[in-house]
Write a protein that holds these residues in place. Sequence first.
Motif, mmCIF file in Angstrom:
data_model
loop_
_atom_site.group_PDB
_atom_site.id
_atom_site.type_symbol
_atom_site.label_atom_id
_atom_site.label_comp_id
_atom_site.label_asym_id
_atom_site.label_seq_id
_atom_site.Cartn_x
_atom_site.Cartn_y
_atom_site.Cartn_z
ATOM 1 N N ILE A 112 1.166 -1.401 -0.252
ATOM 2 C CA ILE A 112 0.249 0.142 0.101
ATOM 3 C C ILE A 112 1.159 1.664 0.035
ATOM 4 O O ILE A 112 2.243 1.780 0.604
ATOM 5 C CB ILE A 112 -0.643 0.572 1.151
ATOM 6 N N VAL A 113 0.585 1.762 -0.952
ATOM 7 C CA VAL A 113 1.981 3.289 -1.440
ATOM 8 C C VAL A 113 0.228 4.316 -1.234
ATOM 9 O O VAL A 113 -0.596 4.403 -1.964
ATOM 10 C CB VAL A 113 2.712 3.730 -2.039
ATOM 11 N N SER A 114 1.036 5.405 -0.490
ATOM 12 C CA SER A 114 0.087 6.158 -0.345
ATOM 13 C C SER A 114 1.312 8.191 -0.631
ATOM 14 O O SER A 114 2.096 7.624 0.312
ATOM 15 C CB SER A 114 -0.358 7.021 0.997
ATOM 16 N N GLY A 115 0.518 8.662 -1.342
ATOM 17 C CA GLY A 115 0.883 9.844 -1.672
ATOM 18 C C GLY A 115 2.648 9.703 -2.092
ATOM 19 O O GLY A 115 3.823 10.523 -1.836
ATOM 20 N N ALA A 116 3.055 8.834 -3.222
ATOM 21 C CA ALA A 116 3.940 8.068 -3.935
ATOM 22 C C ALA A 116 5.156 9.438 -3.741
ATOM 23 O O ALA A 116 4.117 10.307 -4.591
ATOM 24 C CB ALA A 116 4.290 7.380 -5.073
ATOM 25 N N GLY A 117 6.452 9.686 -3.509
ATOM 26 C CA GLY A 117 6.620 10.738 -4.030
ATOM 27 C C GLY A 117 6.755 12.551 -3.510
ATOM 28 O O GLY A 117 6.829 13.115 -3.784
ATOM 29 N N ARG A 118 5.520 12.262 -2.378
ATOM 30 C CA ARG A 118 5.576 13.589 -1.495
ATOM 31 C C ARG A 118 6.198 13.563 -0.420
ATOM 32 O O ARG A 118 6.347 12.594 0.100
ATOM 33 C CB ARG A 118 3.827 13.978 -1.771
ATOM 34 N N SER A 119 5.668 14.960 0.108
ATOM 35 C CA SER A 119 5.866 15.366 1.820
ATOM 36 C C SER A 119 4.981 13.805 2.557
ATOM 37 O O SER A 119 6.621 13.809 3.254
ATOM 38 C CB SER A 119 5.921 15.872 1.958
ATOM 39 N N ASN A 120 4.176 13.501 2.407
ATOM 40 C CA ASN A 120 4.087 12.343 3.368
ATOM 41 C C ASN A 120 3.616 11.300 2.524
ATOM 42 O O ASN A 120 2.975 10.096 3.268
ATOM 43 C CB ASN A 120 1.931 13.065 3.000
ATOM 44 N N GLU A 121 4.929 10.310 2.312
ATOM 45 C CA GLU A 121 4.750 9.465 1.450
ATOM 46 C C GLU A 121 4.980 8.692 2.155
ATOM 47 O O GLU A 121 5.265 8.716 3.533
ATOM 48 C CB GLU A 121 5.977 8.806 0.911
ATOM 49 N N SER A 122 3.750 7.253 1.802
ATOM 50 C CA SER A 122 3.848 6.310 3.171
ATOM 51 C C SER A 122 4.377 4.654 2.319
ATOM 52 O O SER A 122 3.080 4.405 1.256
ATOM 53 C CB SER A 122 3.115 6.123 4.028
ATOM 54 N N VAL A 123 4.867 3.395 2.350
ATOM 55 C CA VAL A 123 5.379 2.388 2.060
ATOM 56 C C VAL A 123 4.725 1.709 2.961
ATOM 57 O O VAL A 123 5.272 1.380 4.132
ATOM 58 C CB VAL A 123 6.609 2.214 1.358
ATOM 59 N N CYS A 124 3.907 0.605 2.739
ATOM 60 C CA CYS A 124 2.724 -0.274 3.986
ATOM 61 C C CYS A 124 3.179 -1.950 2.753
ATOM 62 O O CYS A 124 3.185 -2.193 1.753
ATOM 63 C CB CYS A 124 1.929 0.051 4.656
ATOM 64 N N LEU A 125 4.046 -2.026 3.591
ATOM 65 C CA LEU A 125 4.072 -3.928 3.206
ATOM 66 C C LEU A 125 3.094 -4.961 3.622
ATOM 67 O O LEU A 125 3.943 -4.978 5.131
ATOM 68 C CB LEU A 125 5.351 -4.706 3.130
ATOM 69 N N THR A 126 2.086 -5.617 3.355
ATOM 70 C CA THR A 126 0.939 -6.285 4.175
ATOM 71 C C THR A 126 0.555 -7.640 3.576
ATOM 72 O O THR A 126 1.201 -8.133 2.827
ATOM 73 C CB THR A 126 0.503 -5.456 4.769
ATOM 74 N N THR A 127 -0.056 -8.343 4.318
ATOM 75 C CA THR A 127 -0.935 -9.424 3.138
ATOM 76 C C THR A 127 -1.888 -9.178 3.490
ATOM 77 O O THR A 127 -3.269 -7.998 3.653
ATOM 78 C CB THR A 127 -1.126 -10.387 4.276
ATOM 79 N N LEU A 128 -2.333 -10.311 1.813
ATOM 80 C CA LEU A 128 -4.150 -9.687 1.640
ATOM 81 C C LEU A 128 -4.995 -9.935 2.897
ATOM 82 O O LEU A 128 -6.023 -9.481 2.916
ATOM 83 C CB LEU A 128 -4.104 -10.988 0.053
ATOM 84 N N ASP A 129 -4.367 -11.127 3.486
ATOM 85 C CA ASP A 129 -5.034 -11.175 4.975
ATOM 86 C C ASP A 129 -5.327 -9.751 5.767
ATOM 87 O O ASP A 129 -6.188 -9.895 6.169
ATOM 88 C CB ASP A 129 -4.087 -12.587 5.732
ATOM 89 N N LYS A 130 -4.226 -9.606 6.227
ATOM 90 C CA LYS A 130 -4.230 -7.979 6.802
ATOM 91 C C LYS A 130 -4.435 -6.765 6.205
ATOM 92 O O LYS A 130 -4.017 -5.961 7.007
ATOM 93 C CB LYS A 130 -2.999 -8.279 7.898
ATOM 94 N N MET A 131 -4.849 -6.623 5.313
ATOM 95 C CA MET A 131 -4.546 -5.314 4.336
ATOM 96 C C MET A 131 -5.358 -4.620 4.917
ATOM 97 O O MET A 131 -5.880 -3.458 4.544
ATOM 98 C CB MET A 131 -4.198 -5.633 3.063
ATOM 99 N N LEU A 132 -6.419 -4.920 5.284
ATOM 100 C CA LEU A 132 -7.582 -4.070 5.889
ATOM 101 C C LEU A 132 -6.873 -2.837 7.042
ATOM 102 O O LEU A 132 -8.097 -2.060 7.667
ATOM 103 C CB LEU A 132 -9.076 -4.830 5.980
ATOM 104 N N ASP A 133 -6.302 -4.084 7.741
ATOM 105 C CA ASP A 133 -5.863 -3.355 9.668
ATOM 106 C C ASP A 133 -4.388 -2.091 8.910
ATOM 107 O O ASP A 133 -4.948 -1.168 10.078
ATOM 108 C CB ASP A 133 -4.958 -4.252 10.179
ATOM 109 N N GLU A 134 -4.387 -1.876 7.662
ATOM 110 C CA GLU A 134 -3.777 -0.673 7.296
ATOM 111 C C GLU A 134 -4.036 0.758 7.038
ATOM 112 O O GLU A 134 -5.616 0.015 6.217
ATOM 113 C CB GLU A 134 -2.542 -1.149 6.261
ATOM 114 N N GLU A 135 -3.639 2.028 6.837
ATOM 115 C CA GLU A 135 -4.401 2.894 6.428
ATOM 116 C C GLU A 135 -4.387 3.045 5.214
ATOM 117 O O GLU A 135 -3.777 2.368 4.465
ATOM 118 C CB GLU A 135 -4.009 4.399 7.227
ATOM 119 N N ILE A 136 -5.699 3.128 4.297
ATOM 120 C CA ILE A 136 -6.177 3.438 2.612
ATOM 121 C C ILE A 136 -6.655 4.517 2.390
ATOM 122 O O ILE A 136 -8.162 4.315 3.431
ATOM 123 C CB ILE A 136 -6.488 2.075 2.134
ATOM 124 N N GLY A 137 -6.556 4.909 1.672
ATOM 125 C CA GLY A 137 -7.410 6.553 1.862
ATOM 126 C C GLY A 137 -6.781 6.984 0.332
ATOM 127 O O GLY A 137 -7.125 6.496 -0.777
#
Lengths: 260, 260
Positions: A199-224
Amino acid sequence: MREQAAATGILSVVGIGPGAADLISPRARLAIEQAEIVAGYRTYLELIAQLLRPEQQQLNSAMMQEIDRCRRALALAEQGRNVALICGGDPGIYAMAGLVYELAQETGSTCRIEIIPGIAALNACAALLGAPLMHDFAAVSLSDLMTPWPLIEKRLQAAAMADFVTVLYNPKSGRRTGQIVRAREIMLEHRSPATPVGIVSGAGRSNESVCLTTLDKMLDEEIGMQSTVLIGNSRTFIFQNKMVTPRGYADKYGLRADES
Amino acid sequence: MREQAAATGILSVVGIGPGAADLISPRARLAIEQAEIVAGYRTYLELIAQLLRPEQQQLNSAMMQEIDRCRRALALAEQGRNVALICGGDPGIYAMAGLVYELAQETGSTCRIEIIPGIAALNACAALLGAPLMHDFAAVSLSDLMTPWPLIEKRLQAAAMADFVTVLYNPKSGRRTGQIVRAREIMLEHRSPATPVGIVSGAGRSNESVCLTTLDKMLDEEIGMQSTVLIGNSRTFIFQNKMVTPRGYADKYGLRADES
């Protein structure tokens, strides 16, 4: 004004990439510098603020006004002006290139339209995650504003069933929260719960976040709104905190592929 | 040598885009300039010849030696050297990024690996054709060197059935000529013979050619090693010699989409 009307205008639809200044191509930069009028969503104009000159006219607008903005940019080019329409990522992937042609067809516009490709979210996110897109992949937008949801489900089913690495655009917004839940369910019908998901949010911007998870756990992560979700295929693995899809399904080093 | 072994090397896997110098990002350019050693397939090193300095060591090699080249580049970075591995397009899409991680895993390499994204063939070809990738799409390589053909057929079926715009990589080579014939047959089971098809060869290079045709007639056109084939979805249309896929399946101007 008569002279301008007689001149051939140009509408450059310019991809500025994910946001980092050093991922804007020289061709995009030149088109922006040479434009008399620079149009774009405010966020994108802010990202290229250092390239803009005070004498350039700016046509910015808030979100949800994209059709009016394209229409105005096209009308100005039709009058002989040199207009740059700024897109985040690549104008050709879920962005403005198509809308410009649709409106040009509708209005009978004959101005020159040039598409300047950029590094799209899928390219930028893949690079941040490692190498998830090394094999066949599908890109699916979960936004059902302009696409019927049953068709989106059909595409998710097809991508899941045929073991495509799957890139989800527009996974979630304030109003749309159920689609990503359903997309995960569909994937789980065909793929292991342990399948790597990035899950990558704000790629290349100041608020960039990169998260590695699994299909099982993905909904526990921040997605926007600014997130892109990449779901691995059945062979995707994690190595040193990177998501890697191997190139081959055959014996890895016995065979050598075409260079492409 | 002891000093080098102690230092932390870096392997930058650099996407130079389709070939035109003005589509190489500043980040890619800097990585090439800062490298002590530049490795890559000869064609790509020739495309960036103007960026190379005489004191830089070059590791080029002919086609089909990509695994050895990656292995050597990785070994040099492991010894503390600054190495740039040059890829055409985007290293993350059917290129070297994955192989580098696969080999790093195999050899237990701990050097720093950085992927610098580039404008991939699909981005560049889409821009030349107009706006074919404005809706959900699938990328499928027709090379069966490292992927069993039945899996490739399954993916083509899935992409055809779910109305994905479909990008075919490696459509044909001297030895492989039947796959593109079969791919077209599969598409015709689900899509009209009049479906627009774009064929781009040598995008961004001196021998660039762009051809617009239909699913019906596509095999009459020149398709080769350097070609990428884009097959429209059921809504794709031709306007002023451009291939355009509309953004929405809903009423075109009544609804307004998220900006993404």
